[in-house]
Write a protein that holds these residues in place. Structure first.
Motif: not given
Length: 320
Positions: A64-75
């Motif tokens: 939730d706080n690092n949505s850019d990282i989660a999105s980059e790795y398709s989490v």
């Protein structure tokens, strides 16, 4: 071996860890996720037993706080565990699956045992001092070809040895040192002036300096005693300019600051080093009456940013 998982607060911090550690295990979670909370104690235990500086790092990433990282790795499912080797995703575990997670960890145990001390900057298993939680060794961000050291003795090692990740030969238990000097020492007096450019804009948090002068020798060099730091200079200063310029931070190192590895762990005024493209380390004087001063290793701890063009930091030629 007791370090737990590192909590990630920014993409830049995570990128820095991927660069500084051969293996990174990432736990993507959310505070509202029940399965995430169930498997968290197991992940904590694994992190504390398997973390190795420069080799294996466990991190926790709040999606939730690092949505850019989660999105980059398709989490898209929580929890998700990603295993990175050399900065690239090697394995993925979706869901709270203790059996699968343990299976992956068993493979890590074997791989960790085969990891020796590295020879490149920023890597290796030799650990001069503790790294502050939440930060990483970003020594590999140093642009070695642009470094310049003034007043170095002719018979000392080249400037690049300062950033070598292997254990200094002076710490060898058998007393035998390498025939090739893996340290730098001043020449005319107890001053050194080192210009260090970076490959990216970095945030510097801590400076680790290792100095291992021989004991009992009549003309042994001193350890650094007073250091001035200057940032974001396009090229090196000369000694008179450094003496006449207000430093970004002035540091006095006392005898009690050196640990058993001969390393002083120096915290920096982090707010002043948020956007650093280069740093000049000026050893203004040694810690005693010796005529020379010695440095064996340097480590830079903080966060790394995006790569940039190094042409902007090329040294100005004498004819310009």
């Amino acid at each position: 071996m007791s370090q737990g998982p590192v909590s990630i607060s920014s993409k830049e911090q995570f990128t820095g860890i991927l660069k500084s550690s051969k293996i990174v295990v990432a736990d993507f979670y959310a505070d509202w996720c029940g399965p995430c909370k169930q498997i968290a104690p197991l992940y904590e235990t694994l992190a504390k037993s398997l973390s190795r500086p420069g080799a294996v790092t466990f991190v926790k990433i709040n999606s939730d706080n690092n949505s850019d990282i989660a999105s980059e790795y398709s989490v898209s499912a929580l929890p998700t565990f990603l295993v990175f080797r050399d900065g690239k995703v090697d394995e993925t575990i979706r869901g709270a699956n203790p059996a699968q997670l343990k299976k992956v960890v068993e493979k890590l145990v074997t791989e960790v045992g085969s990891l020796g001390e590295g020879s490149g900057s920023g890597g290796g298993d030799w650990k001069p001092a503790e790294i502050p939680k939440g930060y990483s060794d970003i020594t590999d961000e140093v642009e070695l070809r642009g470094c310049e050291l003034l007043n170095a003795a002719d018979d000392a090692g080249p400037v690049k040895v300062l950033f070598d990740s292997s254990k200094p030969s002076a710490l060898n238990r058998d007393g035998n040192t390498s025939p090739k000097k893996d340290f730098v020492q001043s020449g005319a007096d107890d001053q050194l002036l080192l210009f260090i450019p970076f490959q990216s804009v970095v945030k510097l948090h801590t400076l680790q300096i290792t100095s291992l002068p021989p004991q009992g020798e009549e003309d042994a060099p001193a350890r650094p005693g007073v250091i001035h730091l200057y940032i974001n200079r396009p090229q090196n200063m000369d000694f008179s300019e450094a003496d006449d310029t207000e430093p970004t931070q002035a540091i006095e190192i006392n005898a009690g600051d050196w640990n058993s590895n001969g390393t002083a762990n120096i915290p920096l005024r982090f707010v002043k080093f948020q956007k650093t493209t280069s740093v000049i380390i000026y050893v203004q004087k040694g810690d005693g009456e010796a005529e020379t001063v010695r440095i064996d290793r340097l480590r830079l701890i903080g966060d790394a940013g995006a790569k940039r063009e190094m042409g902007k930091l090329q040294k100005v030629g004498e004819d310009e």
